[in-house]
Design a protein around this motif. Structure first.
Motif: not given
Length: 429
Positions: A65, A69, A122, A124-125, A352, A355-356, A360
């Motif tokens: 991620m 990401g 991976s 998805s990210a 990103s 999202h991380v 994550a």
């Protein structure tokens, strides 16, 4: 003035066909992911019986991620976001097919299973930043929070129904059928992604659908206190107090390892989340998004500390439901704040980072919780994590006045793209 309690705001679904397609595809992918998550958790536990191994699922997801990401953010700011999302969704379909194949082959290798999980994570990210950048371009500014609330409700509905559905599928047809269900759900998501309009970043060449990303796309997060404060709040909550990896151990110690109870843990979180989502019309109209996120994150930490102390089943489920409700409020307010505060030229990379942290962070938090529980106990890990998160959130609130004062746009105000872009021109180099 007295505020009315408002139910879910459905204007984005009624007013935008493209947002409706995005929402349907995201909902299908989320349901498939929840089914697969339970299958992976159950398969790893069946193979190892170790909380460290179940925690390692978080590591297998969290590492990719972070790497992919961030790469996905750069791609989303340089290429047509629809194309990026299509490629990423195709990768998820292939990973789900691989999980199905390993289960059919009777795989007993945990590293192989986790490698396939990492491939899916991976993919998805890689597409997540592009997906996150769509709603703010498809919806008016005052409907962005409502659109994100609808997305979160579908996620919570998937969390509520997915584990139960996974239990039925695994009990009746085994792990291969559960992974096949995810592959079918992702195929539905792929069909809806194909229908989305082209979404090149602002300033891209319309013919080529790409642009050279503006410099400073990563440092804008640090330059804007509202952005780093919102993300630090979420990271404090998830990295320090994520409980999912401990559910099998808590279930084993307190409730005899009953698989139905394990499903109830996940469903309780989802029930609280979907209840908060159905009443989110009130929250999405509150303009003090920073304060709302800080308060919700603090409640999350307290509720999980309570889960660590609760002995009987019903108080434990009640704490998880409160945590789920708080998480929904926090996610919706954070997502709206981040998207509205970020200029479109930087939105992929900022998305990103979000999202991380948002995906994550929980996975790494699960790994942290599993390690601490293996050295101490599940109860200590939960209580210590919840109270640590509360202290970290209080520190962010004390240090970040702009986050506490932040207000989202009113209905009469335009979406703040132009204002944000002008501000970024003077702040980002």
């Amino acid at each position: 003035m007295r505020r009315r309690v408002r139910f879910l705001d459905t204007r984005p679904l009624r007013g935008s066909q493209s947002f409706r397609d995005l929402w349907i595809g995201s909902s299908a992918a989320q349901l498939g992911a929840q089914i697969a998550n339970v299958a992976v958790l159950a398969q790893v536990w069946e193979l190892t019986g170790s909380p460290v191994s179940t925690g390692a699922i978080g590591l297998a997801v969290g590492g990719p991620m972070v790497l992919f990401g961030l790469l996905g953010g750069t791609l989303a700011d340089g290429f047509d976001r629809r194309s990026v999302l299509r490629a990423a969704t195709a990768g998820q379909v292939l990973a789900a097919a691989g999980l199905c194949a390993q289960a059919l082959a009777g795989n007993s290798s945990v590293p192989l299973l986790l490698a396939l999980v990492a491939i899916g994570a991976s993919s998805s990210a890689l597409g997540a930043p592009a997906r996150r950048a769509f709603p703010v371009r498809l919806l008016p500014g005052d409907q962005v929070a409502a659109g994100l609330a609808l997305t979160n409700v579908s996620f919570q509905a998937a969390m509520l129904t997915g584990p139960a559905l996974a239990g039925v599928i695994i009990a009746g047809w085994g792990f291969p059928a559960a992974y096949a269900a995810q592959a079918v759900a992702l195929a539905v998501a792929m069909l809806t992604v194909i229908r989305l309009p082209a979404m090149p970043p602002d300033g891209a060449d319309p013919a080529a659908g790409r642009r050279r990303p503006e410099r400073g796309g990563w440092t804008i997060v640090l330059r804007r206190p509202t952005l780093w404060g919102s993300m630090a709040t979420d990271l404090s909550a998830t990295l320090l107090a994520m409980p999912v990896a401990l559910f099998p151990l808590v279930n084993e110690i307190r409730f005899g390892g009953n698989p139905q109870t394990l499903g109830l843990f996940l469903s309780a979180v989802a029930l609280g989340g979907i209840t908060a989502g159905l009443l989110s019309g009130t929250v999405t109209r509150w303009r003090r998004a920073g304060l709302v996120q800080l308060a919700a994150a603090a409640v999350w930490g307290l509720a999980l500390a309570g889960f660590g102390l609760a002995g009987p089943l019903w108080p434990a489920l009640g704490c998880l439901a409160v945590a789920g409700a708080a998480d929904t409020v926090s996610v919706v307010t954070r997502s709206a704040l981040v998207q509205l505060e970020t200029p479109d030229a930087y939105r992929g990379r900022v998305s990103s980072v979000e999202h991380v942290i948002g995906v994550a962070g929980p996975e790494l938090g699960n790994f942290r919780g599993g390690l601490l529980a293996s050295a101490t106990s599940a109860s200590f890990s939960l209580v210590f994590g919840g109270l640590s998160a509360l202290l970290a959130i209080a520190a962010v609130a004390a240090a970040n006045a702009p986050l506490r004062a932040y207000r989202t746009p009113a209905a009469a105000e335009p979406t703040p793209h132009g204002v944000a872009d002008a501000a970024a021109a003077g702040q980002v180099h």
